[in-house]
Structure formats: structure tokens, C-alpha cells
Design a protein around this motif. Structure first.
Motif, short mmCIF file in Angstrom:
data_model
loop_
_atom_site.label_atom_id
_atom_site.label_comp_id
_atom_site.label_asym_id
_atom_site.label_seq_id
_atom_site.Cartn_x
_atom_site.Cartn_y
_atom_site.Cartn_z
N HIS A 49 0.82 -1.21 0.00
CA HIS A 49 0.00 0.00 0.00
C HIS A 49 0.86 1.26 0.00
N ALA B 80 1.06 4.09 -2.95
CA ALA B 80 0.88 5.53 -2.72
C ALA B 80 2.00 6.33 -3.38
N CYS B 81 3.24 5.84 -3.25
CA CYS B 81 4.37 6.55 -3.87
C CYS B 81 4.24 6.56 -5.39
#
Length: 582
Positions: free
Chosen positions: A20, A24-25
Motif C-alpha cells: 500500500h 501511494a508513492c
């Protein structure tokens, strides 16, 4: 024995939170890529570089943890979905390619390939919520796999490259061959390991010449100046420390620079050593001036000695025969320095009448990737009034001008220039050129006249239209750092009129280039033929660096002096009929 099912931390697979964070990155990478695409603000390109690198590292960690958990057959895990595994591998491949794309400099670090790979990565991640449904429909799964592979193939192919067969001699002269750019995800690179000179070893010289060490055990000798009384000043310097890290690539490039320039010395540097040659031809060394800040250029005018530190042009009192300067000196003019100070060397020469000083200031980047504001008064030659310290930009668009010298017949100012990197192993040629007052030589918008560099945004066609062509190409990536015109004595006839060029040597092509001193013949104040290799052998048979030439000078007897910064030696070259040492 403890049941893993009773441990709260292990009730959920560990790879999921890691995945996760990675996701996100990578979504953030797409967002910052889009902002950079619309604004051309390098802040967003740097942000993308960090996000995609961190996302890749977290993704690899999540994948490794997931495999370990599967192999360990943890009871709380669902059976592995191998479609997920396959797409995860494809996603990581795409992210790796994106990491490499974002190491490029300028506009092409994002547009178009980087932005496309970021979008592809997000699309692959969107696959996961529908993975089970797709797994139950094999034709759809196969079609998705083939689509991803077909899209990734061109980028994967770009990872493989080799220096194409290219005749480097076709790039030496006034009209060099300029192949098409060859940008690649993995840059062309080969570093010459520094091994130093063994007992009795020395460079090789052209027929009719002899070479011998004049001074040894120095600390990174970079440039030379011969005083009217015959004393020789050797500037010993290392790069300033503390460069800011704007993106992961900066860390890697710092390691490369350290590897390529390490001469194995551990003593003090950033000083000037004086060599006084006695009747026996041996040079006595004495510490002449220290507590300097990454110095490079030196010029003597009357009773004033000028030293170009990386951040200031300094003035010191000098009397003929001095062995030591104790004065702290005074600042004549500040020079563009840190905090980045990418090209830190500041070459220096005085006009014939001594009223003006000329300072070479290199760029703060390869092609403006640190922002054009960081390039203010850089990639230029500055003209400084000696009496007042006032200065102006004399010429610009010169990525890294070094070896400033006046040609003796015409009195014109000449320089050697290190051109840009990462357009392939055979672009862009470094060059030797006269410098015109007010002239613009292309950097960063174009090279060799009107050849536009697509990595620079926004483009400036108005500047490209007036970019001047250099006079003489030395071939690509030789890294010329020294220039000296012969004075008609001390060397054979064929070296009486022309310029000696110290070529520090390449790091960014598969086949090493440079690592020598070349001679460019002149006639009527202009280059008049092919360059000749005068001093070679700085590389051994294994391609390791025993030495690397930097600054060159001509002593009072007309012999050639060479500063060897990783061999920590000053070499003297004279006619074979004479002694190599004075």
C-alpha cells in the motif's frame, strides 16, 4: 509452542501494508509527473524521482516479503493467486524502467517516457482488485499479459546498449561528425579504476620527445602557473563538500565522481605548492599558500597574485622570489559558488596589459536540471576589472570553460569546453574555441550551433538562432581541462605553433576516450590540422588509470608541464635531445 494465529501482528500478511505504501508513492509519481508536464518546474521532476525510487524499493520489499510468507505456508494466508504474482512482476519491471527514466536530466526525465511508464504502473495496480474475475477468464488474462509485455518491450530493449562502432577521429577538427542522440535508460558508463604509477613507470610520449617527473607526492595537482623568475606554482585542490542532494541520482553521481578522481592521497590539499628548479634539474618543493577554497586558476600581475577559489577571486601581495605568502589576502570579486557548485573549477587568465582578469565559470548542472535560476552567471566567462573588482559576463553558453589562454599571434582569448552528457557515447564533442565578446555558444538549449537539445524546457529558439559554432572539436567526452599555447622553444619544430590540451578522460562511454595530452597545430592564429597525441599511457593495458592529465603549461625553457591529479605528479616534456628535466 506459540501458534502464529495467536500473534496479533501476524494475523494479516505483512506484504499488504508495504504494498500500500509503495502504491501511494507510485500514484504520487504520476501526479508529480503531470504537474511537471504542465509547468516544467524541476521541483516536480525531482519529486517524481524520489517517489518512484522509494516506491520501487518498497515494492521490491513487499514482493520479497510476500514470497517468504507464501513459502512459509502461513496458515492465515489465502492460497497465492499466481495471476497476481505475474502482474506484480510486470509492475515491478515497469517501475524499474521508470526509475531509470527519471534519472535522465531535464525534460526527458518525465516526458514522454516517464509519464507513460507512470501511467502504465498505475493501470497495472488497478488490475489487482479485479484479478480474481480476470483469472477466471483465461482469454482476457492472456490478452492483458500480452498487452503489458508489448507495451514494456520497447523500454526493456532500451536497457541494452553498447557503444556503436564509431570512428572517433571523425570528430576531431572544425567539422565533427554528429550522430543522432542515443539516450538510454542505463547510461553509457565505464570508470577507469585509479591504480597510480608503479616504480619506474611514466607516460609515453611522441617520437622526438622525452618525459620525466618534475615533482611527485603532491595532493591532487590540478593547474600550473609559471612565474617570470622560473618558479612554478602547482595548484592542489579537491572539490568542495556538501553538495545538496536533489534526487537519488545525485547520490550515485557523487560516488562516481569520488571513484573517478580518487588519487589515493590522504594529505592536505586546497593549497599551492611552489617548485624551484635548481641547477641539477631537481625541483625543491615548498608550501607557498594554503587555507584556500577549492582553488584552480592563478594569475600574476605585477606585485599582485590572483587566485580563483571556487567562490571568490582573491588577491595576494607577491614579491619576486617569495617562497611563502603569509597574507590572508583580500576578495577582489565574489564568484558563483555553492551550495550546488556542480562545476567548481574556476580558470583564470589576465589580459596582456593586466587591467582585466577573465574567469571561467562552469554550469551548475548537465543541462539545467537544477533549474535555470541556479545557472545565473554560470556556464560563462566573466571579465573582471582588476582595479575595481567590477565584472560582467564576457561570453555565455559555455557549459564548463577551462584553460583560458590568449593565443600569442592574434591575442584572442581561447578556451576548452566540457560539453553535455547523456546523449549517447558519441555526443556531444568537447571543444577548443576562440571566445568572442558577447558570444553565446548554445548551452543548455543547443550544441554545436543549432543542434537543439530536447531535454531543456521551455525551449529558446531565439538563443539557438544566435548560438556560435565552436572552432575545433576534440571528440566526445574527453573532458579537456587544460590549455597552453607553445612558445616556440624547447620542443621540436612541429610543436612550435599550436595549443596543448590536457584531456582528463571520459567516464560516460563504454570505450574510454581522452586520458592524454593532445597538440592542435595553429597557423595564422587558427587551428590548421589534425590534433596529435603528444603524451599518452595514462591508462595501462587493463584500462586502469595510472594518471589523469589536467592543467598544462609551458615553462621558461619552452618545455611542456603537465599536472597529473590522480598520479599526484607534475611531468615535464622536452625534446629528446635535451634532458626531460630542466
Amino acid at each position: 509452542m506459540t501458534d502464529v494465529a495467536t500473534i496479533p501482528l501476524l494475523r494479516r500478511p505483512l506484504f499488504r501494508p508495504l504494498a500500500h505504501f509503495a502504491a501511494a508513492c507510485l500514484i504520487g509519481t504520476l501526479a508529480t509527473d503531470l504537474v511537471y508536464w504542465r509547468t516544467a518546474d524541476m521541483f516536480w521532476a525531482d519529486a517524481s524521482s524520489w517517489l518512484v525510487t522509494i516506491g520501487f524499493m518498497l515494492g521490491m520489499l513487499a514482493f520479497a516479503v510476500g514470497l517468504i510468507e507464501v513459502v512459509a505456508r502461513r496458515p492465515l494466508l489465502d492460497p497465492p493467486n499466481w495471476v497476481y504474482v505475474f502482474v506484480a512482476v510486470l509492475t515491478l519491471i515497469a517501475v524499474f524502467l521508470n526509475v531509470m527514466t527519471h534519472t535522465r536530466d531535464g525534460w526527458t526525465s518525465v516526458a514522454p517516457e516517464g509519464l507513460g511508464l507512470s501511467a502504465m504502473t498505475v493501470a497495472l495496480m488497478l488490475f489487482f482488485p479485479r484479478g480474481r474475475a480476470l483469472a477466471r477468464r483465461p482469454p482476457g488474462m492472456v490478452l492483458a499479459m500480452l498487452t503489458v509485455l508489448a507495451t514494456s518491450a520497447p523500454f526493456a530493449f532500451a536497457l541494452k546498449h553498447a557503444d556503436a562502432a564509431f570512428d572517433l577521429s571523425s570528430q576531431i577538427g572544425p567539422n565533427p561528425a554528429l550522430p543522432e542522440p542515443e539516450p538510454s535508460l542505463l547510461p553509457h558508463m565505464r570508470l577507469a579504476k585509479v591504480v597510480g604509477w608503479g616504480e619506474g613507470e611514466k607516460p609515453e610520449v611522441a617520437p622526438g620527445l622525452a618525459i620525466a617527473p618534475l615533482a611527485q607526492n603532491l595532493q591532487h595537482p590540478r593547474s600550473l602557473a609559471v612565474l617570470p623568475n622560473g618558479d612554478i606554482l602547482v595548484v592542489e585542490a579537491v572539490a568542495p563538500k556538501g553538495h545538496p542532494i536533489h534526487r537519488p541520482k545525485d547520490l550515485v553521481m557523487g560516488l562516481i565522481e569520488s571513484w573517478a578522481t580518487n588519487g589515493g592521497s590522504t594529505g592536505p590539499s586546497n593549497r599551492i605548492t611552489l617548485l624551484r628548479v635548481g641547477p641539477d634539474g631537481k625541483a625543491q618543493q615548498s608550501l607557498f599558500l594554503d587555507h584556500l577554497t577549492s582553488p584552480f586558476g592563478v594569475a600574476l600581475v605585477g606585485g599582485d597574485l590572483y587566485v580563483a577559489n571556487t567562490d571568490a577571486l582573491m588577491r595576494y601581495p607577491y614579491k619576486t622570489g617569495d617562497l611563502r605568502i603569509e597574507s590572508p589576502g583580500e576578495v577582489l570579486a565574489p564568484l558563483p559558488g555553492g551550495p550546488i557548485d556542480h562545476h567548481w573549477t574556476k580558470s583564470l587568465v589576465a589580459s596582456k596589459d593586466g587591467s582585466l582578469l577573465y574567469v571561467g565559470v562552469g554550469s551548475n548542472s548537465n543541462v539545467g536540471e537544477n533549474g535555470l535560476e541556479a545557472e545565473k552567471n554560470r556556464a560563462a566567462i566573466l571579465e573582471v576589472e582588476r582595479a575595481t573588482g567590477r565584472w560582467r559576463v564576457f561570453a555565455s553558453g559555455l557549459r564548463n570553460p577551462n584553460g583560458l589562454s590568449f593565443e600569442p599571434e592574434t591575442g584572442a582569448l581561447w578556451t576548452v569546453v566540457n560539453e553535455r552528457d547523456e546523449l549517447g557515447p558519441n555526443l556531444v564533442p568537447d571543444y577548443l574555441t576562440s571566445v568572442k565578446d558577447g558570444g553565446f555558444y548554445g548551452w543548455p538549449y543547443s550544441y554545436w550551433g543549432a543542434h537543439v537539445d530536447p531535454r531543456v524546457a521551455p525551449p529558446r529558439p531565439d538563443l539557438v538562432a544566435r548560438a556560435l559554432m565552436p572552432d575545433y572539436s576534440l571528440s566526445s567526452h574527453v573532458a579537456p581541462l587544460g590549455l597552453a599555447f607553445s612558445n616556440g622553444a624547447g620542443l621540436p619544430e612541429r610543436y612550435r605553433k599550436g595549443a596543448f590540451v590536457g584531456e582528463h578522460g571520459s567516464w560516460n562511454r563504454g570505450e574510454l576516450n581522452g586520458y592524454k595530452v593532445a597538440f592542435v597545430p595553429f597557423n595564422g592564429g587558427r587551428p590548421s590540422g589534425k590534433a596529435e597525441d603528444v603524451v599518452t599511457g595514462f591508462l595501462n593495458a587493463q584500462g586502469e588509470a595510472r594518471g589523469r592529465p589536467v592543467g598544462v603549461a609551458v615553462d621558461g625553457g619552452g618545455a611542456l608541464l603537465i599536472a597529473d591529479d590522480v598520479g599526484n605528479t607534475v611531468w615535464r616534456v622536452a625534446a629528446a635531445s635535451q634532458q626531460a628535466s630542466p
